[in-house]
Structure formats: structure tokens, C-alpha cells
Design an enzyme around this catalytic site. Structure first.
Site, PDB file in Angstrom:
ATOM      1  N   ASN A  60     -22.174 -31.930 -40.886  1.00  0.00           N
ATOM      2  CA  ASN A  60     -22.999 -31.035 -40.893  1.00  0.00           C
ATOM      3  C   ASN A  60     -24.867 -31.492 -40.153  1.00  0.00           C
ATOM      4  O   ASN A  60     -24.849 -31.239 -42.313  1.00  0.00           O
ATOM      5  CB  ASN A  60     -22.614 -29.614 -41.139  1.00  0.00           C
ATOM      6  CG  ASN A  60     -23.361 -28.554 -41.531  1.00  0.00           C
ATOM      7  OD1 ASN A  60     -24.402 -28.186 -40.468  1.00  0.00           O
ATOM      8  ND2 ASN A  60     -23.525 -27.508 -42.686  1.00  0.00           N
ATOM      9  N   LYS A 119     -27.404 -29.552 -39.800  1.00  0.00           N
ATOM     10  CA  LYS A 119     -28.027 -27.821 -40.355  1.00  0.00           C
ATOM     11  C   LYS A 119     -29.649 -28.448 -39.575  1.00  0.00           C
ATOM     12  O   LYS A 119     -28.911 -28.862 -38.628  1.00  0.00           O
ATOM     13  CB  LYS A 119     -27.951 -27.910 -41.762  1.00  0.00           C
ATOM     14  CG  LYS A 119     -26.948 -28.253 -42.477  1.00  0.00           C
ATOM     15  CD  LYS A 119     -27.093 -28.197 -44.347  1.00  0.00           C
ATOM     16  CE  LYS A 119     -25.835 -28.813 -45.105  1.00  0.00           C
ATOM     17  NZ  LYS A 119     -26.219 -28.298 -46.851  1.00  0.00           N
ATOM     18  N   HIS A 140     -20.565 -21.030 -43.378  1.00  0.00           N
ATOM     19  CA  HIS A 140     -21.450 -21.284 -44.302  1.00  0.00           C
ATOM     20  C   HIS A 140     -21.759 -20.624 -45.175  1.00  0.00           C
ATOM     21  O   HIS A 140     -22.044 -19.771 -44.851  1.00  0.00           O
ATOM     22  CB  HIS A 140     -22.342 -22.825 -42.980  1.00  0.00           C
ATOM     23  CG  HIS A 140     -22.734 -23.404 -44.191  1.00  0.00           C
ATOM     24  ND1 HIS A 140     -23.201 -23.791 -45.215  1.00  0.00           N
ATOM     25  CD2 HIS A 140     -21.738 -25.172 -44.580  1.00  0.00           C
ATOM     26  CE1 HIS A 140     -23.649 -24.693 -45.780  1.00  0.00           C
ATOM     27  NE2 HIS A 140     -22.974 -25.520 -45.483  1.00  0.00           N
ATOM     28  N   GLU A 176     -24.445 -21.641 -46.686  1.00  0.00           N
ATOM     29  CA  GLU A 176     -25.935 -21.125 -46.525  1.00  0.00           C
ATOM     30  C   GLU A 176     -26.488 -19.732 -45.712  1.00  0.00           C
ATOM     31  O   GLU A 176     -27.491 -19.094 -45.798  1.00  0.00           O
ATOM     32  CB  GLU A 176     -26.387 -22.515 -45.800  1.00  0.00           C
ATOM     33  CG  GLU A 176     -26.471 -23.465 -46.936  1.00  0.00           C
ATOM     34  CD  GLU A 176     -26.285 -25.411 -46.295  1.00  0.00           C
ATOM     35  OE1 GLU A 176     -27.316 -25.074 -44.911  1.00  0.00           O
ATOM     36  OE2 GLU A 176     -26.311 -26.046 -46.940  1.00  0.00           O
ATOM     37  N   GLU A 195     -15.988 -26.006 -49.673  1.00  0.00           N
ATOM     38  CA  GLU A 195     -17.115 -26.505 -49.832  1.00  0.00           C
ATOM     39  C   GLU A 195     -17.805 -25.298 -51.847  1.00  0.00           C
ATOM     40  O   GLU A 195     -18.166 -24.559 -51.276  1.00  0.00           O
ATOM     41  CB  GLU A 195     -17.914 -26.330 -48.627  1.00  0.00           C
ATOM     42  CG  GLU A 195     -18.060 -26.411 -47.463  1.00  0.00           C
ATOM     43  CD  GLU A 195     -18.842 -26.786 -46.771  1.00  0.00           C
ATOM     44  OE1 GLU A 195     -19.174 -28.069 -46.376  1.00  0.00           O
ATOM     45  OE2 GLU A 195     -19.307 -25.827 -46.817  1.00  0.00           O
ATOM     46  N   GLY A 247     -25.190 -30.390 -51.418  1.00  0.00           N
ATOM     47  CA  GLY A 247     -26.592 -31.008 -51.256  1.00  0.00           C
ATOM     48  C   GLY A 247     -27.390 -30.791 -52.777  1.00  0.00           C
ATOM     49  O   GLY A 247     -28.577 -31.124 -53.097  1.00  0.00           O
ATOM     50  N   SER A 306     -20.972 -33.399 -51.068  1.00  0.00           N
ATOM     51  CA  SER A 306     -22.047 -34.277 -51.986  1.00  0.00           C
ATOM     52  C   SER A 306     -21.140 -35.299 -51.473  1.00  0.00           C
ATOM     53  O   SER A 306     -21.009 -36.268 -51.863  1.00  0.00           O
ATOM     54  CB  SER A 306     -22.431 -34.126 -53.250  1.00  0.00           C
ATOM     55  OG  SER A 306     -23.637 -32.585 -53.381  1.00  0.00           O
TER      56      SER A 306
END
Ligand code: PEP
Length: 253
Positions: free
Chosen positions: A10, A12, A98, A100, A169, A175, A215
Site C-alpha cells: 500500500n 498510500k 483502510h 486511515e 491491521e 506506521g 509495520s
């Protein structure tokens, strides 16, 4: 039953068009020279880079995925791109839900369900993401949160093990450099597989790929990928480093 592992990157909101093209080309070359297993690779650049990425992977084993799609086919949805448009371009996968997007775009489980339905209608494989915040985990809400994400987005849709990949996730690991331990990830993956068995079928549960994301790097991938219910990774930061990404892929046997 053996499930073919999936390693998805991904990207991003990173990489210009030229940088994306260079990254696809570099990964394609490395995989051609070093591929040592059958696991699938999915690269998810920005919308801007999708047309050229689709062309650049032609004739290779790589797949291209989008990072999002809208639930409608077309219309007055400024800034959005539909699953049908992605399919016409040659995109095969789409990341849905996702964290985010759940957080910054306020995407709800119900809205994500509409996206999953649209992705299925347009022959895209959904990489459906779910996961809990640290606060939810620490306050004992983990299983409730995950159950709701699964039920409210996947029940009463025609998901199958072919058109769905699930990505666990944990938000606290995305991240941050903090990874869920292999045992923590395995516990959740096993829960998700049981949920699929209970709500769809044992056969579908056996065949559905469940990826870990948060991560993942070459130095922690081996242990994570060796867990019985971890069928690959959805990788953010390390997917922008071709050597790291391909090394993770090589561990996915
Ligand atoms: C992600 O955003 O899907 C992700 C897993 O990111 P990272 O690998 O950087 O934690």
C-alpha cells in the site's frame, strides 16, 4: 489446504507518477530475477499511477490494486473513482476500509459494505481491512469491534474466498514501528477465520486469505508469516523500499 500467500504493498499518498513507474519497474525486475515462491504480489499505487502501472506489469505475475473505490458506478461524487472505472483500467484488487480512510474520511462499516458489493459486481478482489485501536484493545473491546466490522460490512454480500482477502491491521501498529507479536496476530487471524466459518462456510474459511498489516518488515516478517492463519501481509512503509518488499515476498512461502 494450502492458501497461496499474498504480499500487497500500500503505497498510500507517496511517489510521483515517475517514481511510481520506476518502483513498479524495479520490483518487476527483482521478482523476475529472484522469485522463489508462488505467492501473489499486489502493488497499490495512487490513482494517478494506476494506468501506467497496469501497463508495466503486463506479462508479469504482478497484480495492481487501487487504494480505494466509491460505491456508486458514476455520478456527482467529486473526486471519487468507481470500481467499474478501475476494472476497465485493468486493476484487479482494491483496498477497502483502510483505517486511515475510516478515520480521516469517516467511512462507516455500512458504507464499506456498499463498496464491497460494488467491487464484487465489477470483478475486483476486495482487500478488506479491519482492526482495533489501542484503546479498544486495552479496554477489552477487541472482539466486539472486529465482529462488528466483519458483520456490518460482509454479511449479506456475495463475498467468496476468491473475491475477498481480509487484512487484519491493528491501528496501533500501522506506521508506528510497533508490530503485533506473532501470537497476538495469530490469535486475531484465527478468530477471523472462525468468524468466516460460522457466517459463511468452513470451506470458505479454509480458503480465505487473511493478511497481517502493521509495520511488517523483513526482520519481523518471517515469524509473522509462519503463523498458521497468516496468509501474507499488507505492507505500507516497507513497500516503498523495493529491496525490503521483495525480501518480505521471498519469506512468504
Ligand atoms: C498499512 O498502512 O496498511 C500499513 C500496514 O502500513 P505500515 O506497514 O507502514 O505499518
Amino acid at each position: 489446504m494450502t492458501r497461496t500467500k499474498v504480499i500487497a504493498g500500500n503505497w498510500k499518498m507517496n511517489c510521483s507518477l515517475e517514481q511510481s513507474q520506476a518502483l513498479v519497474t524495479e520490483i518487476r525486475g527483482m521478482v523476475r530475477d529472484e522469485r522463489n515462491n508462488d505467492s501473489e504480489i499486489v502493488l497499490c499505487p495512487t490513482y494517478l499511477a494506476l494506468p501506467s502501472a497496469c501497463k508495466l506489469v503486463q506479462g508479469s505475475s504482478l497484480f495492481i490494486g487501487a487504494q480505494n473505490c466509491h460505491s456508486e458506478t458514476n455520478g456527482a461524487y467529486t473526486g471519487e473513482v468507481s470500481a467499474e472505472m478501475l476494472n476497465h483500467l485493468g486493476v484487479s484488487h482494491v483496498i477497502i476500509g483502510h483505517s486511515e480512510r475510516r478515520e480521516y474520511q469517516n467511512e462507516t462499516n455500512a458504507f464499506l459494505k456498499e463498496k464491497v458489493i460494488s467491487a464484487i459486481k465489477n470483478n475486483l478482489v476486495s482487500i478488506f481491512c479491519l482492526g482495533e485501536s489501542l484503546e479498544q484493545r486495552e479496554s477489552g473491546q477487541l472482539w466486539d469491534v472486529l465482529s462488528r466490522q466483519l458483520s456490518e460490512s460482509l454479511l449479506d454480500t456475495s463475498v467468496t474466498a476468491k473475491n475477498l482477502i481480509i487484512a487484519y491491521e491493528p491501528i496501533w501498529a500501522i506506521g508506528t514501528g510497533v508490530t503485533a507479536s506473532a501470537a497476538q496476530a495469530q490469535e486475531v487471524h484465527s478468530f477471523i477465520r472462525n468468524w468466516v466459518a460460522q457466517h459463511f462456510s468452513v470451506e470458505m474459511a479454509e480458503e480465505t486469505r487473511i493478511l497481517y498489516g502493521g509495520s511488517m518488515k523483513p526482520d519481523n516478517a518471517e515469524e509473522l508469516l509462519s503463523q498458521i492463519d497468516i496468509d501474507g501481509g499488507l505492507i505500507g512503509g516497507a513497500s516503498l523500499k523495493p529491496r525490503d518488499f521483495v525480501n518480505i515476498h521471498k519469506l512468504a512461502k
